[in-house]
Enzyme design. Structure first.
Site, mmCIF file in Angstrom:
data_model
loop_
_atom_site.group_PDB
_atom_site.id
_atom_site.type_symbol
_atom_site.label_atom_id
_atom_site.label_comp_id
_atom_site.label_asym_id
_atom_site.label_seq_id
_atom_site.Cartn_x
_atom_site.Cartn_y
_atom_site.Cartn_z
ATOM 1 N N HIS A 94 72.677 -28.700 -61.544
ATOM 2 C CA HIS A 94 72.657 -27.309 -60.340
ATOM 3 C C HIS A 94 73.185 -28.822 -59.262
ATOM 4 O O HIS A 94 72.270 -30.256 -59.292
ATOM 5 C CB HIS A 94 71.657 -27.102 -59.576
ATOM 6 C CG HIS A 94 71.606 -25.670 -60.644
ATOM 7 N ND1 HIS A 94 72.156 -25.176 -60.912
ATOM 8 C CD2 HIS A 94 70.203 -24.822 -60.359
ATOM 9 C CE1 HIS A 94 71.799 -23.831 -61.678
ATOM 10 N NE2 HIS A 94 71.004 -23.590 -60.838
ATOM 11 N N ARG A 107 64.976 -7.075 -79.614
ATOM 12 C CA ARG A 107 66.583 -7.135 -80.244
ATOM 13 C C ARG A 107 66.466 -8.523 -80.513
ATOM 14 O O ARG A 107 67.136 -8.521 -81.859
ATOM 15 C CB ARG A 107 67.081 -7.039 -78.894
ATOM 16 C CG ARG A 107 68.437 -7.423 -79.280
ATOM 17 C CD ARG A 107 69.452 -6.499 -77.539
ATOM 18 N NE ARG A 107 68.568 -7.228 -76.984
ATOM 19 C CZ ARG A 107 68.739 -8.545 -75.600
ATOM 20 N NH1 ARG A 107 69.979 -9.402 -76.784
ATOM 21 N NH2 ARG A 107 68.212 -8.710 -74.933
ATOM 22 N N VAL A 127 66.352 -20.621 -71.354
ATOM 23 C CA VAL A 127 65.573 -21.317 -70.505
ATOM 24 C C VAL A 127 64.235 -21.054 -71.550
ATOM 25 O O VAL A 127 63.611 -22.215 -71.563
ATOM 26 C CB VAL A 127 65.046 -20.789 -68.649
ATOM 27 C CG1 VAL A 127 63.505 -21.880 -68.762
ATOM 28 C CG2 VAL A 127 65.331 -20.809 -68.244
ATOM 29 N N CYS A 171 65.013 -22.879 -59.684
ATOM 30 C CA CYS A 171 65.578 -24.189 -59.943
ATOM 31 C C CYS A 171 66.000 -24.675 -58.996
ATOM 32 O O CYS A 171 65.613 -25.913 -58.512
ATOM 33 C CB CYS A 171 66.745 -23.638 -60.853
ATOM 34 S SG CYS A 171 67.779 -22.552 -60.418
ATOM 35 N N THR A 207 63.708 -17.095 -76.781
ATOM 36 C CA THR A 207 65.291 -17.272 -77.387
ATOM 37 C C THR A 207 66.155 -17.278 -75.980
ATOM 38 O O THR A 207 67.549 -17.239 -76.475
ATOM 39 C CB THR A 207 65.401 -15.945 -78.009
ATOM 40 O OG1 THR A 207 65.418 -14.626 -77.552
ATOM 41 C CG2 THR A 207 64.348 -15.825 -79.511
ATOM 42 N N GLY A 208 65.450 -17.462 -75.034
ATOM 43 C CA GLY A 208 66.630 -17.353 -73.949
ATOM 44 C C GLY A 208 67.317 -18.287 -73.231
ATOM 45 O O GLY A 208 66.321 -19.357 -74.508
ATOM 46 N N GLY A 263 71.994 -21.560 -65.150
ATOM 47 C CA GLY A 263 71.206 -20.336 -63.992
ATOM 48 C C GLY A 263 71.180 -18.793 -64.227
ATOM 49 O O GLY A 263 70.493 -18.415 -64.427
ATOM 50 N N GLN A 288 76.236 -23.923 -58.091
ATOM 51 C CA GLN A 288 74.796 -24.387 -59.033
ATOM 52 C C GLN A 288 76.139 -23.649 -60.244
ATOM 53 O O GLN A 288 76.826 -23.021 -60.453
ATOM 54 C CB GLN A 288 73.865 -23.129 -59.106
ATOM 55 C CG GLN A 288 72.971 -22.924 -57.503
ATOM 56 C CD GLN A 288 71.780 -22.416 -57.465
ATOM 57 O OE1 GLN A 288 71.478 -21.737 -56.094
ATOM 58 N NE2 GLN A 288 71.410 -21.565 -57.714
ATOM 59 N N ASN A 320 69.163 -27.675 -64.109
ATOM 60 C CA ASN A 320 68.714 -26.249 -63.829
ATOM 61 C C ASN A 320 67.521 -25.828 -64.956
ATOM 62 O O ASN A 320 66.600 -25.305 -64.633
ATOM 63 C CB ASN A 320 69.433 -25.626 -62.917
ATOM 64 C CG ASN A 320 70.109 -25.063 -64.013
ATOM 65 O OD1 ASN A 320 71.234 -26.130 -64.334
ATOM 66 N ND2 ASN A 320 71.049 -23.995 -64.973
ATOM 67 N N ARG A 346 55.683 -15.560 -57.115
ATOM 68 C CA ARG A 346 55.853 -16.646 -56.242
ATOM 69 C C ARG A 346 55.423 -16.449 -54.813
ATOM 70 O O ARG A 346 55.073 -18.031 -54.412
ATOM 71 C CB ARG A 346 57.242 -17.261 -56.271
ATOM 72 C CG ARG A 346 57.839 -17.861 -57.555
ATOM 73 C CD ARG A 346 59.559 -18.366 -57.760
ATOM 74 N NE ARG A 346 59.921 -18.210 -58.995
ATOM 75 C CZ ARG A 346 61.443 -18.453 -59.668
ATOM 76 N NH1 ARG A 346 62.683 -17.707 -58.030
ATOM 77 N NH2 ARG A 346 61.060 -18.697 -60.458
HETATM 78 C C1 11C Z 1 70.366 -19.406 -60.953
HETATM 79 N N1 11C Z 1 68.741 -19.577 -59.617
HETATM 80 O O1 11C Z 1 70.975 -20.211 -60.722
HETATM 81 C C2 11C Z 1 68.702 -18.901 -60.185
HETATM 82 C C3 11C Z 1 67.547 -18.863 -61.605
HETATM 83 O O2 11C Z 1 64.607 -16.709 -60.086
HETATM 84 O O3 11C Z 1 64.252 -18.484 -61.345
HETATM 85 C C4 11C Z 1 67.322 -19.223 -61.603
HETATM 86 C C5 11C Z 1 66.270 -17.368 -60.563
HETATM 87 C C6 11C Z 1 65.258 -17.799 -60.642
HETATM 88 O O4 11C Z 1 71.225 -17.981 -60.704
#
Ligand code: 11C
Length: 344
Positions: free
Chosen positions: A248, A39, A14, A128, A11-12, A159, A155, A322, A99
């Site tokens: 972005h 939630r 992304v 992103c 639901t977010g 994001g 940005q 993004n 990562r």
């Molecule tokens: C932003 N780049 O625009 C960040 C969001 O590590 O995947 C992505 C955060 C991430 O705030």
């Protein structure tokens, strides 16, 4: 083959785009499981004309799942990604949780798709702002070598999630109506101070590190080196939040290795590059902008100029959605690439 796909954090900001992208790119989904926090459980989301109920995420929900796309924050990924892998799923994780782990490939298919061959269950989707930059830089590196990158970002608030988009809208309305402006989310929800983003620019994305760079800036630096297999590459970043909802933008200065490279050479390489759309014609005022890139899967590049002082220096302007190439569509492309390589 049809796959059982789970989206965690469905639901977010992304997660919603992940569901949309799976449908739009016609990924062979047999069953779609949508997972979220307690939630949001019980909400429904549309996929291929059907309403699917969102369920609270738990280890058991991954039974029978082939591919799990995670985008519910690092803590959820750390807790549940290993559970999904234990049950046989391949995890494509959109958080920063894994990562930089040595045994986790960090993948942008156009750049280092072949790193997928050595995954151990978890594949990380980069940040992103990193993704869009490396899609544009890799073809240049291949053709002319690359020595240095200095990037400043512009940005979008999406994001920082759906709440940050709401905050931008509410603050803009408040300013225009002459009402008091409330700031509770940006620059970083969990940091001590909050500043308005409407009619502002905030030079802080994520928390400050001991070296004076923010975590977002360090992500751009470290992830770029890992994805491009260039630990020696010189990279510096300044990341700034601006009052744009999505898309972005990046002003990128590079120094290539080879002498005598021209703007026309860069145009030629970028015109052919996978995932890149060249939009560069000053005589037509043609350059990429977030309003035109939102909803697209590609990375848009323009404003290419040779530096006036450094003979191997060039300036570029790079824009992408993004939430799509920076997150959801890169994750789905990773799944597509796994399928192409016969790894799922
Ligand atoms: C932003 N780049 O625009 C960040 C969001 O590590 O995947 C992505 C955060 C991430 O705030």
């Amino acid at each position: 083959k049809q796959y059982h796909v789970a989206v965690v954090g469905a639901t977010g900001a992304v997660g919603q785009q992940m569901v949309r992208t799976l449908e739009d790119r016609n990924f062979p989904v047999g069953t779609l499981t949508l997972l979220s926090s307690e939630r949001s459980a019980g909400k429904t989301m549309r996929f291929r004309g059907e309403e699917i109920e969102v369920q609270a995420a738990s280890p058991e929900r991954f039974e029978g799942v082939d591919i799990a796309l995670f985008s519910a924050g690092g803590a959820v990924s750390k807790a549940l990604a290993p559970e999904a892998v234990r049950r046989g799923a391949v995890v494509i994780d959109n958080t920063s949780a894994f990562r930089m782990d040595e045994d986790v490939p960090l993948v942008v298919p156009e750049v280092n798709g072949s790193d997928l061959t050595w995954h151990n269950g978890i594949i990380a989707n980069p940040n992103c702002s990193t993704i869009q930059m490396v899609v544009a830089l890799e073809p240049i590196r291949k053709a002319f070598g690359l020595e240095r990158v200095i990037v400043s970002t512009y940005q979008a608030v999406s994001g920082a999630g759906a709440q940050a988009i709401e905050e931008l809208h509410a603050q803009t309305k408040a300013v225009l109506e002459g009402k008091p402006v409330e700031a509770n989310i940006l620059p970083v929800k969990s940091d001590r101070k909050h500043y308005p983003i409407a009619f502002n620019a905030i030079p802080q994305i994520d928390k400050f590190q001991d070296n004076g760079f923010t975590f977002e800036e360090m992500k751009m630096i470290n992830e770029t080196k890992k994805i491009m297999h260039m630990p020696e590459l010189k990279v510096a970043a300044t990341c700034v939040r601006i009052p744009v909802a999505s898309g972005h933008s990046e002003s990128v200065y590079i120094e290539v290795e080879q002498d005598g490279v021209t703007v026309a050479d860069l145009h030629e390489v970028l015109r052919e590059a996978p995932g890149v759309v060249l939009q560069d014609d000053p005589s037509e005022q043609l350059y990429p902008m977030p309003v035109h890139c939102v909803g697209q899967y590609d990375v848009f590049v323009g404003r290419i100029r040779r530096d006036l002082d450094h003979p191997r220096g060039f300036h570029l302007w790079i824009v992408a959605d993004n939430l799509l190439k920076g997150a959801a569509s890169n994750s789905v492309q990773i799944a597509e690439h796994l399928q192409k390589l016969g790894l799922i």
